[in-house]
Design a protein around this motif. Structure first.
Motif, short mmCIF file in Angstrom:
data_model
loop_
_atom_site.label_atom_id
_atom_site.label_comp_id
_atom_site.label_asym_id
_atom_site.label_seq_id
_atom_site.Cartn_x
_atom_site.Cartn_y
_atom_site.Cartn_z
N ILE A 120 0.60 -1.46 0.20
CA ILE A 120 0.31 0.09 0.03
C ILE A 120 0.70 1.85 0.21
CG2 ILE A 120 -1.51 1.73 1.15
CD1 ILE A 120 -2.83 -1.20 2.32
N VAL A 121 0.91 2.21 -0.87
CA VAL A 121 1.52 3.21 -0.90
C VAL A 121 1.15 3.75 -0.23
CG1 VAL A 121 2.90 4.56 -2.54
CG2 VAL A 121 2.92 2.52 -2.83
N ARG A 122 0.04 4.64 -1.36
CA ARG A 122 -1.16 5.96 -1.06
C ARG A 122 -2.17 5.27 -0.34
NH1 ARG A 122 0.08 9.72 -6.31
NH2 ARG A 122 -0.54 7.61 -7.28
N ILE A 161 5.49 1.39 3.94
CA ILE A 161 6.80 1.59 2.84
C ILE A 161 6.66 3.38 3.62
CG2 ILE A 161 7.30 2.75 0.58
CD1 ILE A 161 5.87 0.59 -0.23
N LYS A 162 7.36 3.44 4.72
CA LYS A 162 7.75 4.55 5.05
C LYS A 162 8.83 5.94 5.11
CE LYS A 162 5.86 2.62 9.29
NZ LYS A 162 6.36 2.17 10.78
N ALA A 201 2.08 5.39 4.43
CA ALA A 201 2.30 4.56 6.19
C ALA A 201 3.41 5.76 6.78
CB ALA A 201 3.24 2.71 6.09
N SER A 202 3.98 6.56 6.56
CA SER A 202 5.21 8.13 7.13
C SER A 202 3.96 8.75 7.50
CB SER A 202 5.52 7.97 6.68
OG SER A 202 4.78 9.32 5.63
N LEU A 219 15.91 -3.57 3.28
CA LEU A 219 15.29 -3.05 3.74
C LEU A 219 14.35 -1.53 4.15
CD1 LEU A 219 14.72 -6.10 6.36
CD2 LEU A 219 13.26 -5.54 3.35
N ALA A 220 15.08 -0.78 3.20
CA ALA A 220 15.29 0.13 3.39
C ALA A 220 14.51 1.54 3.09
CB ALA A 220 16.03 1.35 2.83
N CYS A 221 13.14 0.86 2.43
CA CYS A 221 11.47 1.60 2.26
C CYS A 221 10.91 1.87 3.83
CB CYS A 221 10.87 1.32 1.53
SG CYS A 221 10.57 -0.25 0.37
N PHE A 222 11.35 0.30 4.32
CA PHE A 222 10.56 0.29 4.96
C PHE A 222 11.15 0.48 6.60
CE2 PHE A 222 10.25 -4.23 2.66
CZ PHE A 222 8.96 -3.59 1.81
#
Length: 472
Positions: free
Chosen positions: A364-366, A394-395, A412-413, A448-451
Motif C-alpha cells: 500500500i503506497v498512498r 512503506i515509510k 504509512a509515514s 529494507l530501506a523503504c520500510f
C-alpha cells in the motif's frame, strides 16, 4: 517513488540487456526480444545500440518497446555482422522523462564510441558531477548515468576494463549496468547488489547479460549465474572474464521478490514466485483471520494469496478481474476520472458475493486505490474485507532507483496502521513483518530501506530543497 497513477504501485526502476556473439547474429532482433521480456521494468522509453566492430548504430525514443521499434526502426539498427549490442527500458528515476534522457547513452572517447545502459541510482552522482563540471566536463542529459560515462572517458591512460573498475570505485549507490564498445560487452553491479544482473549463454556461445533471467530465456540462452555484488564482467572474442572490484556486501532490494521481478525469475538464488508464496504463508501465520475466501489483487498479489490460502486452509479464488487491455495511455486528469480508470482495470466477480474476504496485495503506497478496491468488493456483496499486505509498511524514500518525490506521499509515514485501515475502509488491515520478508526470501541479506530507513549503500548529500521534499 514512481507510482502507477491508477493502481498506486511502486514502479520498477529500469531493465538492461546486453549481448555478445563471436559469430554474426541478428542482435537487433534478439535485443528487441530481450527488452520485450523486460518491459515490466520500464514503460516510458526504450533503446538499443548495435555494433559490428566498426559501425555503431543507436536508436531510442519514448514509448513501449513495440512502439519505439517498429519495422523501420528495427531495420535501422540491423547490421549484417553484428557482434555486440545493449538495450534499455526505462522509468525516469533521476532525470525527467524526456527523449534525450532515454538510454542507452553514448559518447565518443579515446577508447572509441561507448554505450551505457543503467539500472538504479548513484547516490553521489551530484557531488561527482559538480566536481567534473568544475574541471570542464560537459553533460548533455540530466540523468546520473552520464556521470559514469564521463568517469570512464576521462581515464584516458587506462583500457576500458580498468577505467570501468575505477569508475565503479568512485560511485556509490544501487546500480547494475551494461556497457559496450565496438568489440566488448561489460556488465557490473554495486557492492551491495541492490539491483539485479544475471549472465546467460546460448548454444552458439553467444553471451547475454540482463536484469532478469526472463530476458535470457527470450533469446534462447540458459542462466549461468548472477553477476556478484561488486563484480565487473566483460566479454570479448576470448570469452567471459571477471574481476571483483569491491568487497561483496549483499543486500539486494527486497521489492524484487515482493513485486518487481517477473514471477518466473530467480535472482541471487531466490525464486520470485516461491518467495511470494512463502510471504503468503508467513502472512497467514502472523495474521490469521476467520474468512470464507482469499482473493488476490491481480497480478501483484497472486503469489502471496496462494500462500495465504494454503497456510490458512481458506479457499483461494479470483474475486477481481483485471482487464488486460486497460493500459497506461488513457489520460485521467481528475480524481473522478482516475476512479473510473480503476474500474476499467479491475472489476469484482461473483465469487465475493456474501463472503468474508481476505484481500491480499503486495503493498500500500498512498492508499487511494486500496480504498477503491475495498469499495468494489463491498458493492459486489462482500460482507467483510480483511486486507493483508505482503510487504511491511512503506515509510521511507528509496535512493537506489525507485524515486520518492516526497516522504509525505507515503501513507504509512504519516498514518498509523489503524488510521490506514480506517482510510481504506477495511475491517482489518495487517502487514507482514520485516523478519517475515527475510524468512520468505531466504538466501541473501536484503535492503529494507523503504520500510526501516536503513540504507546499506549510502544516501545522497541533501540540500535544503531535497530535505524539504522528503519531510513528513
Amino acid at each position: 517513488m514512481i507510482f502507477d497513477p491508477i493502481l498506486d504501485k511502486p514502479q520498477d526502476e529500469c531493465g538492461v540487456f546486453g549481448m555478445f556473439s563471436p559469430e554474426p547474429l541478428d542482435l537487433a532482433w534478439f535485443t528487441y526480444l530481450g527488452l520485450f521480456a523486460l518491459q515490466h521494468r520500464g514503460q516510458e522509453a526504450a533503446g538499443m545500440c548495435v555494433s559490428d566492430g566498426e559501425k555503431f548504430h543507436v536508436e531510442k525514443d519514448l514509448g513501449l518497446v513495440t512502439q519505439v521499434f517498429d519495422e523501420r526502426r528495427l531495420d535501422s539498427v540491423r547490421l549484417a555482422n553484428a557482434r555486440v549490442s545493449i538495450g534499455h527500458v526505462r522509468y525516469s528515476t533521476t532525470g525527467s522523462n524526456l527523449r534525450f534522457n532515454a538510454q542507452p547513452l553514448t559518447t565518443r572517447t579515446n577508447k572509441g564510441i561507448l554505450g551505457l545502459a543503467h539500472n538504479g541510482n548513484f547516490v553521489n552522482a551530484r557531488e561527482v558531477r559538480n566536481d567534473m563540471l568544475m574541471q570542464g566536463a560537459l553533460f548533455q542529459t540530466t540523468n546520473d548515468s552520464e556521470v559514469m560515462l564521463n568517469l570512464i572517458a576521462r581515464e584516458s591512460h587506462m583500457d576500458l576494463v580498468e577505467a570501468t573498475a575505477a569508475a565503479m570505485k568512485r560511485l556509490k549507490g544501487g546500480f547494475a549496468c551494461v556497457l559496450m564498445s565496438r568489440t566488448q560487452l561489460l556488465g557490473f553491479r554495486d557492492p551491495n547488489g541492490v539491483r539485479p544482473l544475471v549472465i546467460g549463454q546460448r548454444d552458439d556461445h553467444a553471451y547475454v547479460i540482463a536484469s532478469e533471467p526472463c530476458a535470457l530465456y527470450a533469446v534462447g540462452a540458459r542462466l549461468i549465474r548472477d553477476v556478484q555484488p561488486g563484480e565487473l564482467v566483460w566479454i570479448d572474442r576470448t570469452g567471459l572474464h571477471s574481476m571483483m572490484v569491491a568487497p561483496r556486501q549483499p543486500t539486494p532490494c527486497a521489492f524484487e521478490w515482493i513485486y518487481f521481478a517477473r514471477s518466473d525469475s530467480q535472482l541471487d538464488g531466490a525464486d520470485a514466485h516461491e518467495s511470494r508464496i512463502r510471504m503468503g504463508h508467513q502472512l497467514a501465520r502472523e495474521h490469521p483471520v476467520d474468512a470464507d475466501i482469499v482473493v488476490p489483487v491481480p497480478d501483484s498479489g497472486i503469489g502471496a494469496a496462494i500462500g495465504y490460502a494454503r497456510e490458512s486452509g481458506i479457499p483461494f479464488d479470483y474475486g477481481l478481474y483485471k482487464n488486460p487491455y486497460a493500459g497506461r495511455t488513457f489520460i485521467a486528469p481528475t480524481q473522478e476520472a482516475r476512479e473510473l480508470k480503476v474500474k476499467m482495470k479491475l472489476s469484482p466477480t461473483s465469487a465475493v458475493r456474501g463472503k468474508r474476504v481476505v484481500l491480499v496485495d503486495d503493498s500500500i503506497v498512498r492508499g487511494t486505490t486500496s480504498r477503491q478496491i475495498v469499495n468494489l468488493l463491498r458493492e459486489a456483496g462482500a460482507t467483510e474485507v480483511h486486507f493483508r499486505v505482503s510487504s511491511p509498511p512503506i515509510k521511507h524514500p528509496c535512493f537506489y532507483g525507485i524515486d520518492t518525490a516526497a516522504r509525505k506521499e507515503l501513507v504509512a509515514s504519516t498514518h498509523s496502521i489503524e488510521e490506514i485501515r480506517d482510510l481504506i475502509g477495511a475491517d482489518t488491515l495487517t502487514f507482514i513483518s520485516e523478519q517475515g520478508i527475510r524468512e520468505a526470501v531466504g538466501g541473501p541479506g536484503l535492503c529494507l530501506a523503504c520500510f526501516n530507513g536503513e540504507y546499506p549503500a549510502g544516501t545522497p548529500l541533501l540540500n535544503d530543497v531535497d530535505k524539504l521534499a522528503l519531510e513528513v
